[in-house]
Scaffold this active site. Structure first.
Site, PDB file in Angstrom:
ATOM      1  N   TYR A 151      41.725  47.939  43.739  1.00  0.00           N
ATOM      2  CA  TYR A 151      41.903  46.898  44.758  1.00  0.00           C
ATOM      3  C   TYR A 151      40.647  46.031  44.867  1.00  0.00           C
ATOM      4  O   TYR A 151      40.730  44.798  44.901  1.00  0.00           O
ATOM      5  CB  TYR A 151      42.225  47.576  46.091  1.00  0.00           C
ATOM      6  CG  TYR A 151      42.442  46.643  47.250  1.00  0.00           C
ATOM      7  CD1 TYR A 151      43.618  45.922  47.375  1.00  0.00           C
ATOM      8  CD2 TYR A 151      41.471  46.514  48.251  1.00  0.00           C
ATOM      9  CE1 TYR A 151      43.822  45.083  48.465  1.00  0.00           C
ATOM     10  CE2 TYR A 151      41.678  45.687  49.342  1.00  0.00           C
ATOM     11  CZ  TYR A 151      42.855  44.972  49.445  1.00  0.00           C
ATOM     12  OH  TYR A 151      43.061  44.136  50.518  1.00  0.00           O
ATOM     13  N   SER A 182      39.349  40.229  50.171  1.00  0.00           N
ATOM     14  CA  SER A 182      39.076  41.343  51.071  1.00  0.00           C
ATOM     15  C   SER A 182      37.596  41.668  51.033  1.00  0.00           C
ATOM     16  O   SER A 182      36.932  41.443  50.014  1.00  0.00           O
ATOM     17  CB  SER A 182      39.870  42.579  50.626  1.00  0.00           C
ATOM     18  OG  SER A 182      39.436  43.733  51.311  1.00  0.00           O
TER      19      SER A 182
END
Length: 188
Positions: A157, A144
Protein backbone atom coordinates in the site's frame (compact mmCIF):
# COMPACT_ATOMS: atom_id res chain seq x y z
CA UNK A 1 -15.95 11.59 -11.75
CA UNK A 2 -15.16 10.33 -8.27
CA UNK A 3 -14.04 6.72 -7.99
CA UNK A 4 -14.67 4.76 -4.82
CA UNK A 5 -17.53 7.15 -4.09
CA UNK A 6 -20.00 4.72 -2.59
CA UNK A 7 -18.75 5.22 0.96
CA UNK A 8 -16.17 6.96 3.12
CA UNK A 9 -14.00 9.74 1.71
CA UNK A 10 -15.38 9.25 -1.80
CA UNK A 11 -19.01 9.57 -0.71
CA UNK A 12 -18.22 12.64 1.39
CA UNK A 13 -16.39 14.21 -1.57
CA UNK A 14 -19.30 13.45 -3.91
CA UNK A 15 -21.76 15.13 -1.56
CA UNK A 16 -19.49 18.15 -1.12
CA UNK A 17 -18.91 18.56 -4.86
CA UNK A 18 -22.67 18.36 -5.42
CA UNK A 19 -23.29 20.99 -2.72
CA UNK A 20 -20.94 23.26 -4.65
CA UNK A 21 -22.95 22.76 -7.86
CA UNK A 22 -20.95 20.04 -9.61
CA UNK A 23 -22.67 17.36 -11.63
CA UNK A 24 -21.19 14.25 -10.05
CA UNK A 25 -20.48 10.81 -11.44
CA UNK A 26 -20.41 8.40 -8.52
CA UNK A 27 -18.38 5.33 -9.36
CA UNK A 28 -17.97 2.40 -7.01
CA UNK A 29 -17.38 -1.33 -7.32
CA UNK A 30 -20.79 -1.97 -5.77
CA UNK A 31 -23.94 -0.51 -7.32
CA UNK A 32 -26.01 -0.24 -4.13
CA UNK A 33 -23.80 2.22 -2.20
CA UNK A 34 -23.20 4.26 -5.37
CA UNK A 35 -26.95 4.53 -5.94
CA UNK A 36 -27.45 5.60 -2.31
CA UNK A 37 -24.98 8.48 -2.75
CA UNK A 38 -26.67 9.49 -6.02
CA UNK A 39 -30.06 9.44 -4.26
CA UNK A 40 -28.69 11.66 -1.48
CA UNK A 41 -27.34 14.13 -4.04
CA UNK A 42 -30.60 14.20 -5.99
CA UNK A 43 -32.60 14.64 -2.77
CA UNK A 44 -30.87 18.00 -2.28
CA UNK A 45 -31.49 19.08 -5.87
CA UNK A 46 -28.10 18.05 -7.27
CA UNK A 47 -27.30 16.18 -10.45
CA UNK A 48 -25.59 12.81 -10.22
CA UNK A 49 -25.07 9.61 -12.14
CA UNK A 50 -24.09 6.20 -10.79
CA UNK A 51 -21.61 4.20 -12.87
CA UNK A 52 -20.72 1.09 -10.89
CA UNK A 53 -17.91 -1.21 -11.92
CA UNK A 54 -14.47 -2.56 -11.16
CA UNK A 55 -11.92 0.21 -11.67
CA UNK A 56 -9.22 -2.44 -12.13
CA UNK A 57 -11.01 -3.92 -15.15
CA UNK A 58 -8.92 -2.72 -18.12
CA UNK A 59 -12.04 -1.64 -20.07
CA UNK A 60 -13.91 0.08 -17.23
CA UNK A 61 -12.01 3.42 -17.13
CA UNK A 62 -12.73 4.11 -20.82
CA UNK A 63 -16.40 3.19 -20.37
CA UNK A 64 -16.65 5.37 -17.24
CA UNK A 65 -15.27 8.41 -19.05
CA UNK A 66 -17.41 7.86 -22.14
CA UNK A 67 -20.55 7.42 -20.06
CA UNK A 68 -19.73 10.62 -18.15
CA UNK A 69 -19.26 12.66 -21.31
CA UNK A 70 -22.38 11.16 -22.89
CA UNK A 71 -24.43 12.17 -19.83
CA UNK A 72 -22.92 15.56 -18.98
CA UNK A 73 -21.17 16.66 -22.19
CA UNK A 74 -17.73 17.25 -20.67
CA UNK A 75 -15.25 16.19 -18.01
CA UNK A 76 -13.66 18.86 -15.83
CA UNK A 77 -12.79 17.12 -12.56
CA UNK A 78 -11.48 13.62 -11.95
CA UNK A 79 -10.91 12.25 -8.45
CA UNK A 80 -8.89 9.01 -8.26
CA UNK A 81 -10.08 7.88 -4.84
CA UNK A 82 -10.88 4.16 -5.18
CA UNK A 83 -8.69 1.93 -3.09
CA UNK A 84 -8.24 -0.27 -0.07
CA UNK A 85 -5.51 -1.89 1.99
CA UNK A 86 -4.44 -5.52 2.07
CA UNK A 87 -1.89 -5.57 4.83
CA UNK A 88 0.80 -8.11 5.54
CA UNK A 89 4.35 -8.15 6.79
CA UNK A 90 6.91 -8.07 3.97
CA UNK A 91 8.23 -11.58 4.60
CA UNK A 92 4.70 -13.01 4.47
CA UNK A 93 3.19 -10.84 1.72
CA UNK A 94 1.95 -12.70 -1.34
CA UNK A 95 2.35 -11.64 -4.94
CA UNK A 96 -1.44 -11.34 -5.08
CA UNK A 97 -1.43 -8.81 -2.20
CA UNK A 98 1.34 -6.80 -3.87
CA UNK A 99 -0.23 -6.79 -7.32
CA UNK A 100 -3.70 -5.91 -6.03
CA UNK A 101 -2.42 -2.69 -4.45
CA UNK A 102 -0.49 -1.65 -7.56
CA UNK A 103 -3.54 -2.42 -9.73
CA UNK A 104 -6.05 -0.35 -7.77
CA UNK A 105 -3.81 2.52 -6.67
CA UNK A 106 -1.57 2.98 -9.74
CA UNK A 107 -2.72 1.11 -12.84
CA UNK A 108 -6.40 2.05 -12.53
CA UNK A 109 -5.69 5.81 -12.13
CA UNK A 110 -3.26 5.63 -15.06
CA UNK A 111 -5.92 4.06 -17.28
CA UNK A 112 -8.54 6.55 -16.12
CA UNK A 113 -6.40 9.62 -16.77
CA UNK A 114 -5.35 8.20 -20.15
CA UNK A 115 -9.03 7.62 -21.02
CA UNK A 116 -9.80 11.19 -19.94
CA UNK A 117 -7.12 12.72 -22.18
CA UNK A 118 -9.41 13.42 -25.17
CA UNK A 119 -11.90 15.19 -22.90
CA UNK A 120 -9.42 17.05 -20.73
CA UNK A 121 -6.04 17.59 -22.40
CA UNK A 122 -7.20 17.54 -26.03
CA UNK A 123 -10.28 19.63 -25.22
CA UNK A 124 -8.07 22.20 -23.48
CA UNK A 125 -5.76 22.39 -26.51
CA UNK A 126 -8.76 23.05 -28.76
CA UNK A 127 -10.08 25.73 -26.40
CA UNK A 128 -6.71 27.45 -26.33
CA UNK A 129 -6.53 27.44 -30.13
CA UNK A 130 -10.08 28.74 -30.52
CA UNK A 131 -10.40 31.13 -27.56
CA UNK A 132 -6.86 31.74 -26.33
CA UNK A 133 -7.65 30.16 -22.97
CA UNK A 134 -8.63 26.71 -21.71
CA UNK A 135 -11.35 25.98 -19.19
CA UNK A 136 -9.80 25.11 -15.81
CA UNK A 137 -9.78 21.37 -15.13
CA UNK A 138 -8.52 19.33 -12.20
CA UNK A 139 -7.31 15.84 -11.35
CA UNK A 140 -7.16 14.95 -7.67
CA UNK A 141 -5.32 11.80 -6.65
CA UNK A 142 -5.78 10.29 -3.22
CA UNK A 143 -2.51 9.20 -1.66
CA UNK A 144 -1.81 8.45 2.00
CA UNK A 145 0.59 9.31 4.77
CA UNK A 146 1.57 5.63 4.55
CA UNK A 147 3.00 6.46 1.13
CA UNK A 148 4.86 9.48 2.44
CA UNK A 149 6.29 7.91 5.60
CA UNK A 150 5.89 4.14 5.20
CA UNK A 151 3.88 1.99 7.58
CA UNK A 152 4.53 -1.38 9.20
CA UNK A 153 2.61 -4.11 7.42
CA UNK A 154 1.78 -1.92 4.43
CA UNK A 155 4.73 -2.25 2.05
CA UNK A 156 2.37 -2.84 -0.89
CA UNK A 157 0.00 0.00 0.00
CA UNK A 158 2.78 2.44 0.94
CA UNK A 159 4.62 1.76 -2.32
CA UNK A 160 1.47 2.29 -4.38
CA UNK A 161 0.49 5.47 -2.54
CA UNK A 162 3.98 6.96 -2.91
CA UNK A 163 3.70 6.07 -6.58
CA UNK A 164 0.67 8.36 -6.74
CA UNK A 165 2.87 11.25 -5.63
CA UNK A 166 5.21 10.79 -8.61
CA UNK A 167 2.21 10.15 -10.86
CA UNK A 168 0.64 13.42 -9.70
CA UNK A 169 3.79 15.48 -10.19
CA UNK A 170 4.27 14.10 -13.69
CA UNK A 171 0.68 14.74 -14.78
CA UNK A 172 0.96 18.27 -13.34
CA UNK A 173 4.06 18.93 -15.44
CA UNK A 174 2.62 17.41 -18.62
CA UNK A 175 -0.92 18.82 -18.41
CA UNK A 176 -0.43 21.96 -16.31
CA UNK A 177 0.32 24.06 -19.40
CA UNK A 178 -3.23 23.24 -20.57
CA UNK A 179 -4.81 24.71 -17.41
CA UNK A 180 -5.26 21.25 -15.86
CA UNK A 181 -4.21 21.12 -12.23
CA UNK A 182 -3.15 17.80 -10.75
CA UNK A 183 -2.82 17.48 -6.99
CA UNK A 184 -2.53 14.67 -4.48
CA UNK A 185 -4.14 14.56 -1.06
CA UNK A 186 -2.45 12.29 1.50
CA UNK A 187 -4.95 11.34 4.18
CA UNK A 188 -3.86 9.60 7.35
Amino acid sequence: IITGAGRGIGAAAALLFAQQGARVVVSDREAEPAEAVVSAIRATGGEALSVPGDITDPEFPRMLVERTVAEFGALHILVNNAGYTWDGMLHKMTDKQWEAMIAVHNTAPFRLVRAAAPYMRDAAKREEAEHGKATPRSIINVSSTSGLHGNVGQLNYATAKMGMVGFTKTVAKEWGPFNIRCNAVAFG
